[in-house]
Design a protein around this motif. Sequence first.
Motif, PDB file in Angstrom:
ATOM      1  N   MET A 177     -14.305   5.928 -19.283  1.00 11.37           N
ATOM      2  CA  MET A 177     -12.965   5.610 -18.861  1.00 11.37           C
ATOM      3  C   MET A 177     -12.914   4.119 -18.529  1.00 11.37           C
ATOM      4  O   MET A 177     -13.702   3.625 -17.752  1.00 11.37           O
ATOM      5  N   THR A 178     -11.957   3.468 -19.120  1.00 14.45           N
ATOM      6  CA  THR A 178     -11.803   2.043 -18.881  1.00 14.45           C
ATOM      7  C   THR A 178     -11.094   1.804 -17.550  1.00 14.45           C
ATOM      8  O   THR A 178     -10.513   2.714 -16.963  1.00 14.45           O
ATOM      9  N   PHE A 179     -11.155   0.562 -17.103  1.00 16.02           N
ATOM     10  CA  PHE A 179     -10.483   0.217 -15.854  1.00 16.02           C
ATOM     11  C   PHE A 179      -8.982   0.381 -15.978  1.00 16.02           C
ATOM     12  O   PHE A 179      -8.315   0.808 -15.034  1.00 16.02           O
ATOM     13  N   ARG A 180      -8.441   0.077 -17.148  1.00 14.29           N
ATOM     14  CA  ARG A 180      -6.996   0.228 -17.337  1.00 14.29           C
ATOM     15  C   ARG A 180      -6.578   1.694 -17.237  1.00 14.29           C
ATOM     16  O   ARG A 180      -5.565   2.017 -16.635  1.00 14.29           O
ATOM     17  N   ALA A 181      -7.360   2.581 -17.822  1.00  9.99           N
ATOM     18  CA  ALA A 181      -7.055   4.007 -17.734  1.00  9.99           C
ATOM     19  C   ALA A 181      -7.229   4.497 -16.297  1.00  9.99           C
ATOM     20  O   ALA A 181      -6.437   5.308 -15.808  1.00  9.99           O
ATOM     21  N   LEU A 182      -8.262   4.020 -15.616  1.00  8.14           N
ATOM     22  CA  LEU A 182      -8.492   4.388 -14.225  1.00  8.14           C
ATOM     23  C   LEU A 182      -7.333   3.902 -13.354  1.00  8.14           C
ATOM     24  O   LEU A 182      -6.854   4.627 -12.472  1.00  8.14           O
ATOM     25  N   ASN A 183      -6.871   2.705 -13.606  1.00  6.40           N
ATOM     26  CA  ASN A 183      -5.743   2.147 -12.874  1.00  6.40           C
ATOM     27  C   ASN A 183      -4.489   2.976 -13.102  1.00  6.40           C
ATOM     28  O   ASN A 183      -3.781   3.322 -12.153  1.00  6.40           O
ATOM     29  N   GLN A 184      -4.238   3.314 -14.360  1.00  8.32           N
ATOM     30  CA  GLN A 184      -3.033   4.047 -14.707  1.00  8.32           C
ATOM     31  C   GLN A 184      -3.049   5.462 -14.143  1.00  8.32           C
ATOM     32  O   GLN A 184      -2.017   5.985 -13.718  1.00  8.32           O
ATOM     33  N   LYS A 185      -4.210   6.094 -14.098  1.00  8.55           N
ATOM     34  CA  LYS A 185      -4.297   7.494 -13.686  1.00  8.55           C
ATOM     35  C   LYS A 185      -4.446   7.676 -12.182  1.00  8.55           C
ATOM     36  O   LYS A 185      -3.915   8.632 -11.623  1.00  8.55           O
ATOM     37  N   TYR A 186      -5.173   6.781 -11.492  1.00  8.86           N
ATOM     38  CA  TYR A 186      -5.491   7.006 -10.085  1.00  8.86           C
ATOM     39  C   TYR A 186      -4.989   5.928  -9.129  1.00  8.86           C
ATOM     40  O   TYR A 186      -4.416   6.242  -8.084  1.00  8.86           O
ATOM     41  N   ILE A 187      -5.221   4.658  -9.439  1.00 12.65           N
ATOM     42  CA  ILE A 187      -4.956   3.594  -8.466  1.00 12.65           C
ATOM     43  C   ILE A 187      -3.458   3.364  -8.282  1.00 12.65           C
ATOM     44  O   ILE A 187      -2.978   3.262  -7.147  1.00 12.65           O
ATOM     45  N   GLU A 188      -2.718   3.301  -9.376  1.00 10.63           N
ATOM     46  CA  GLU A 188      -1.275   3.063  -9.267  1.00 10.63           C
ATOM     47  C   GLU A 188      -0.565   4.209  -8.534  1.00 10.63           C
ATOM     48  O   GLU A 188       0.192   3.954  -7.587  1.00 10.63           O
ATOM     49  N   PRO A 189      -0.792   5.477  -8.888  1.00 10.00           N
ATOM     50  CA  PRO A 189      -0.161   6.549  -8.099  1.00 10.00           C
ATOM     51  C   PRO A 189      -0.671   6.596  -6.658  1.00 10.00           C
ATOM     52  O   PRO A 189       0.089   6.922  -5.735  1.00 10.00           O
ATOM     53  N   GLY A 190      -1.939   6.268  -6.447  1.00  7.15           N
ATOM     54  CA  GLY A 190      -2.479   6.253  -5.089  1.00  7.15           C
ATOM     55  C   GLY A 190      -1.780   5.233  -4.216  1.00  7.15           C
ATOM     56  O   GLY A 190      -1.531   5.487  -3.031  1.00  7.15           O
ATOM     57  N   SER A 191      -1.463   4.081  -4.783  1.00  2.85           N
ATOM     58  CA  SER A 191      -0.746   3.073  -3.998  1.00  2.85           C
ATOM     59  C   SER A 191       0.674   3.529  -3.679  1.00  2.85           C
ATOM     60  O   SER A 191       1.187   3.251  -2.589  1.00  2.85           O
ATOM     61  N   GLN A 192       1.303   4.257  -4.590  1.00  3.49           N
ATOM     62  CA  GLN A 192       2.634   4.797  -4.310  1.00  3.49           C
ATOM     63  C   GLN A 192       2.577   5.827  -3.185  1.00  3.49           C
ATOM     64  O   GLN A 192       3.420   5.825  -2.284  1.00  3.49           O
ATOM     65  N   TYR A 193       1.580   6.708  -3.229  1.00  5.08           N
ATOM     66  CA  TYR A 193       1.429   7.716  -2.184  1.00  5.08           C
ATOM     67  C   TYR A 193       1.110   7.072  -0.834  1.00  5.08           C
ATOM     68  O   TYR A 193       1.553   7.563   0.209  1.00  5.08           O
ATOM     69  N   LEU A 194       0.349   5.978  -0.851  1.00  2.00           N
ATOM     70  CA  LEU A 194       0.046   5.281   0.393  1.00  2.00           C
ATOM     71  C   LEU A 194       1.309   4.687   1.010  1.00  2.00           C
ATOM     72  O   LEU A 194       1.499   4.746   2.227  1.00  2.00           O
ATOM     73  N   MET A 195       2.193   4.133   0.177  1.00  2.00           N
ATOM     74  CA  MET A 195       3.457   3.614   0.691  1.00  2.00           C
ATOM     75  C   MET A 195       4.294   4.731   1.304  1.00  2.00           C
ATOM     76  O   MET A 195       4.860   4.573   2.395  1.00  2.00           O
ATOM     77  N   ILE A 196       4.374   5.869   0.620  1.00  2.00           N
ATOM     78  CA  ILE A 196       5.151   7.001   1.123  1.00  2.00           C
ATOM     79  C   ILE A 196       4.558   7.509   2.432  1.00  2.00           C
ATOM     80  O   ILE A 196       5.277   7.781   3.399  1.00  2.00           O
ATOM     81  N   PHE A 197       3.231   7.643   2.474  1.00  2.00           N
ATOM     82  CA  PHE A 197       2.578   8.119   3.690  1.00  2.00           C
ATOM     83  C   PHE A 197       2.790   7.142   4.842  1.00  2.00           C
ATOM     84  O   PHE A 197       2.963   7.548   5.989  1.00  2.00           O
ATOM     85  N   GLY A 198       2.791   5.847   4.567  1.00  7.83           N
ATOM     86  CA  GLY A 198       3.038   4.848   5.604  1.00  7.83           C
ATOM     87  C   GLY A 198       4.432   4.957   6.181  1.00  7.83           C
ATOM     88  O   GLY A 198       4.631   4.829   7.396  1.00  7.83           O
TER      89      GLY A 198
END
Length: 67
Positions: free
Chosen positions: A1-22
């Motif tokens: 898995m490339t970094f771009r795929a990892l970013n698209q699948k996990y990091i970007e949605p994780g940052s959205q969930y962190l904003m919502i949780f905050g």
Amino acid sequence: MTFRALNQKYIEPGSQYLMIFGIIALCQPWNLFLHRYGMTMTLVGLIAFMVTTKIPRDDQPDEGSHS
């Protein structure tokens, strides 16, 4: 898995969930720790989202086009 795929699948949605949780942590009255760090969580999520959206997505061929 490339970094771009990892970013698209996990990091970007994780940052959205962190904003919502905050935001939820800021609005709840029961836990002082969550209320104290809610704004920090929201800002970290916002900065992470701004950074991760600048990373281009993996090029995937369109399924509908047969060139």
